[in-house]
Motif scaffolding. Structure first.
Motif: not given
Length: 219
Positions: A50-53, A6-21
């Motif tokens: 994790c991709f934070i958008t 297996l390779g890594p999993r991918y998480l897309f995290i949407r937030s108004k507070n990108i730096d805090e996340v």
């Protein structure tokens, strides 16, 4: 020879507070803010990228990420940590991307990739396209001619996006992967080798286990 992992999993995290996340993922989960390719170079089958958008996307893609965080833990641990740490107020939405399988191939590589594409009704993609188009119940197969015991970042083209959950793809590769690879070899003839084990102390099982361990490490 290890045929796939297996390779890594991918998480897309949407937030108004990108730096805090991002700060939370770094401080609480040992994450590292990095670039996509560097994350792949350091990742393992137990990692999550994790991709934070921001929140202004109908569907998120790798290119939308304001920050990318590599965490050396599985996605379920990350999600439960966010919930249990009462950080949910920082997160607008979380989407899981497709699973990834890294497969080591040999022989006539283009022919083998074409055969696997046919077997799984797959679509040719690159990494960004595959992660963007794929959903949580899809699987990307990436091919390499390198050993799979550690991080891998040297891949062959193309990758394949398969519209099947990773467990189904794994099960089929376990059954048919070796056959597909041997069929692609330039010389597909098999040779029989007989090994006799002699031990005056009668420790045949112990010597057999040692032999199987050594054979499993051969490339």
């Amino acid at each position: 020879m290890l045929l796939f992992r297996l390779g890594p999993r991918y998480l897309f995290i949407r937030s108004k507070n990108i730096d805090e996340v991002a700060d939370y993922l770094e401080s609480s989960l040992g994450g590292e803010v990095t670039e996509f390719w560097k994350a792949w170079e350091k990742s393992s089958e137990y990692s999550t990228i994790c991709f934070i958008t921001d929140i202004n996307h109908e569907k998120t893609y790798v290119e939308d990420a304001v920050k990318i965080v590599l965490i050396n833990d599985v996605s379920t641990v990350i999600l439960s940590s966010i919930v249990n740490s009462h950080m949910c107020h920082l997160v607008h939405r979380v989407d899981m991307g497709p699973a990834a399988i890294i497969m080591r191939i040999a022989g006539n590589e283009p022919a083998l990739i074409d055969k696997i594409k046919e077997v799984f009704s797959a679509k040719e993609v690159d990494w960004y396209e595959g992660i963007g188009l794929g959903e949580k119940d899809d699987t990307i197969i990436a091919f390499t001619d390198k050993v799979l015991n550690g991080p891998v970042s040297d891949f062959l083209e193309p990758k394949l996006l398969i519209p099947q959950p990773v467990r189904e793809v794994q099960n089929r590769l376990r059954l048919e992967g070796l056959k597909l690879i041997t069929q692609s070899l330039n010389d597909s003839q098999w040779y029989e080798l007989r090994i006799n084990i002699y031990d005056s102390c009668g420790k045949y099982k112990e010597n057999y286990d040692r032999l199987m361990y050594i054979l499993s490490k051969l490339e």
